[in-house]
Design an enzyme around this catalytic site. Structure first.
Site, PDB file in Angstrom:
ATOM      1  N   ASP A   1       0.775  -1.258   0.000  1.00  0.00           N
ATOM      2  CA  ASP A   1       0.000   0.000   0.000  1.00  0.00           C
ATOM      3  C   ASP A   1       0.807   1.310   0.000  1.00  0.00           C
ATOM      4  OD1 ASP A   1      -1.507  -2.145   0.856  1.00  0.00           O
ATOM      5  OD2 ASP A   1      -2.141  -1.233   2.713  1.00  0.00           O
TER       6      ASP A   1
ATOM      7  N   GLU B   1     -10.418  -2.329   4.678  1.00  0.00           N
ATOM      8  CA  GLU B   1      -9.055  -1.836   4.897  1.00  0.00           C
ATOM      9  C   GLU B   1      -8.893  -0.439   4.281  1.00  0.00           C
ATOM     10  OE1 GLU B   1      -6.431  -5.905   4.838  1.00  0.00           O
ATOM     11  OE2 GLU B   1      -6.720  -4.996   2.877  1.00  0.00           O
TER      12      GLU B   1
HETATM   13  C1  FRU Z   1      -3.824  -3.681   2.790  1.00  0.00           C
HETATM   14  C2  FRU Z   1      -3.191  -4.117   4.094  1.00  0.00           C
HETATM   15  C3  FRU Z   1      -3.530  -3.144   5.201  1.00  0.00           C
HETATM   16  C4  FRU Z   1      -2.396  -3.343   6.169  1.00  0.00           C
HETATM   17  C5  FRU Z   1      -1.234  -3.588   5.245  1.00  0.00           C
HETATM   18  C6  FRU Z   1      -0.204  -4.535   5.788  1.00  0.00           C
HETATM   19  O1  FRU Z   1      -3.168  -4.137   1.656  1.00  0.00           O
HETATM   20  O2  FRU Z   1      -3.610  -5.434   4.417  1.00  0.00           O
HETATM   21  O3  FRU Z   1      -4.805  -3.339   5.777  1.00  0.00           O
HETATM   22  O4  FRU Z   1      -2.193  -2.225   6.997  1.00  0.00           O
HETATM   23  O5  FRU Z   1      -1.773  -4.116   4.049  1.00  0.00           O
HETATM   24  O6  FRU Z   1       0.927  -4.573   4.973  1.00  0.00           O
END
Ligand code: FRU
Length: 502
Positions: A55, A240
């Site tokens: 992300d 998320e």
């Molecule tokens: C989304 C996610 C988020 C988390 C991160 C962990 O892709 O699952 O919810 O903070 O990636 O790397």
């Protein structure tokens, strides 16, 4: 050459791994040399120098610089202990690799989150003369998760008083402890006016199957305002990476847009980002309709959020997503690094068939990279390189299409057939790393299509119909480079612009 570079990276990762075993609070500076000769390394999309990325995080603008932090595991090309990698840009196209922004510590890995410019030093973490940037992120305590606890995610903050170069964790972390909910993460903080007319900080947080909104006056003490969404929208997976932003509708009304990424459960399986348009009164979000919409109908635009503190001459929100999908992100055939970001996009509201929708427009900065156009000759456009933009007007608004092809007979095909817009990855090259990758995906477009722009780079294609009224992003891995665009039909003025990053 290829074997040599593979051996080099294996050696490099082994050294990094040994280094990480001997240092818990690892703060060594890494030299960011990219392996630019890998065939899937993009020209104008952001990729990590090496290792794993997911992300976008901490998107904030300050003094002429766009900051892009990102979920980063430098020691491997698969997900692991999360750091915040860091890159900066003045034009959203050329990115400089900076030192890692945030390292895991005794409270856990550093998961996704946001960053704000605390102009009034409300946090007291800077000074009035030199107000801080503050990052708000999720701590993920892996040991606690492994021990079977539910409260292993909490929110922490860190600050920088040197324009994002170095970061210090706040010693009162966590600022928002967990209340026994397993998925409690990805804080997106913005400045709003609350119900009492006061300027405060708002945290939009993903909490399992809903959003929680929290308010704070100092970024350190947070109180719950309201919840949204447990029975609204798509729920095929965990919620998320949310975001809440104000926008102006074409009729001048102020609307609030709530983004919620979901994995799995997207319209093409796996990861995708839904959104809701509605009102926010400083406490509660009320959607105009309960049906979710999707910001991008492709397979590969996830966890996208917007930049904070944009300069005044930038009137539209600015968005970037992670150009992959949890279905296969960890097994795609790149060598020393994994995943790219999408191109940055400006967002606008428009109306189609009486319904308000979000439009994602490629940032105007990309036009500066275009070279002179190459037109179709005998129905074929020879490609100048792997990084180019295809542009055409649509002559027959129901059916049109084209294919990018190579000398091995591989192709990535784009078409509109009645109301369906289709991308066909079945013969797009290497697809066998995942059962769902080599498929046709489609979505409905029931309003008039007038033009199409597709941004291609070494392993991706981002489709913008009517300059972003319908958006579809896909990655693909042709075994040799694309050579031509052919089988054009239903299109006028088809042309290709070579795109070259300086
Ligand atoms: C989304 C996610 C988020 C988390 C991160 C962990 O892709 O699952 O919810 O903070 O990636 O790397």
């Amino acid at each position: 050459m290829k074997n040599l570079s593979q051996a080099y990276f294996r050696l490099f990762f082994s050294l990094l791994l040994i280094a990480s075993i001997f240092s818990c609070d690892k703060k060594e500076e890494i030299t960011f040399t990219e392996s630019t000769n890998e065939k899937y390394r993009p020209d104008y999309h952001f990729t990590p120098p090496f290792g794993w990325m997911n992300d976008p995080n901490g998107l904030v603008y300050q003094d002429g610089i766009y900051h892009l932090f990102y979920q980063y595991y430098p020691d491997s090309t698969v997900w692991g202990p999360m750091h915040w990698g860091h890159a900066t840009s003045q034009d959203l196209v050329s990115w400089n690799h900076e030192n890692i922004g945030l390292y895991p510590d005794s409270l856990g890995y550093i998961f996704s989150g946001s960053a704000v410019f605390d102009a009034e030093n409300s946090s007291g973490l800077g000074t009035t003369e030199n107000p801080p940037l503050v990052a708000i992120f999720t701590y993920h305590d892996m040991e606690s998760e492994r021990a079977g606890n539910d409260d292993y995610q909490s929110q922490g903050i860190a600050f920088s008083t040197d324009k994002g170069k170095t970061w210090t964790k706040y010693d009162g972390n966590p600022v928002l402890p967990n209340q026994g909910i397993r998925d409690f993460r990805d804080p997106k903080v913005s400045r709003i006016t609350n119900v009492n007319g006061e300027k405060v900080w708002l945290m939009t947080l993903a909490v399992k199957d809903r959003i929680q909104f929290y308010e704070s006056s100092d970024l350190k003490n947070w109180s719950l305002l309201s919840e949204f969404g447990q029975t609204i929208g798509a729920h095929g997976g965990v919620w998320e990476c949310p975001d809440l932003i104000p926008m102006t509708a074409p009729n001048g009304d102020k609307k609030w847009i709530l983004f919620v990424s979901i994995n799995p459960g997207g319209p093409q399986k796996g990861s995708a980002t839904q959104y809701f348009i509605g009102d926010f009164d400083g406490k509660t979000f009320t959607p105009d309709e309960e049906q979710e919409q999707w910001i991008d109908w492709g397979t590969d635009n996830y966890a996208g959020v917007t930049w904070s503190n944009l300069p005044e001459n930038r009137t539209n929100p600015l968005f970037i997503g992670w150009m992959s999908n949890w279905q296969y992100a960890q097994v795609v055939p790149t060598e020393s690094w994994r995943s790219a970001m999408t191109i940055p996009r400006e967002l606008e509201l428009f109306e189609a068939n009486g319904r308000l929708k979000l439009k994602s427009i490629p940032v105007p900065e990309l036009k500066a990279l275009r070279s002179a156009p190459i037109q179709a000759n005998d129905g074929i456009i020879p490609l100048p390189s792997q990084s180019f933009e295809f542009h055409a007007e649509i002559s027959n608004s129901t059916d049109f299409g084209f294919e990018v092809t190579n000398e091995k007979g591989e192709k990535l095909a784009f078409s509109k057939d009645g109301d369906e817009f289709i991308i066909d990855r079945t013969q797009s090259g290497i697809t066998d790393f995942n059962d769902d990758f080599g498929k046709k995906i489609s979505t409905k477009m029931d309003w008039e299509a007038k033009s199409i722009r597709v941004f291609f780079d070494a392993h991706s294609a981002e489709v913008f119909i009517n300059d972003g009224e319908l958006t579809m992003t896909v990655i693909s891995f042709p075994s040799i480079p694309w050579k031509n665009i052919e089988n054009l039909h239903g299109l006028d003025k088809s042309e290709v612009f070579d795109i070259k990053n300086k």
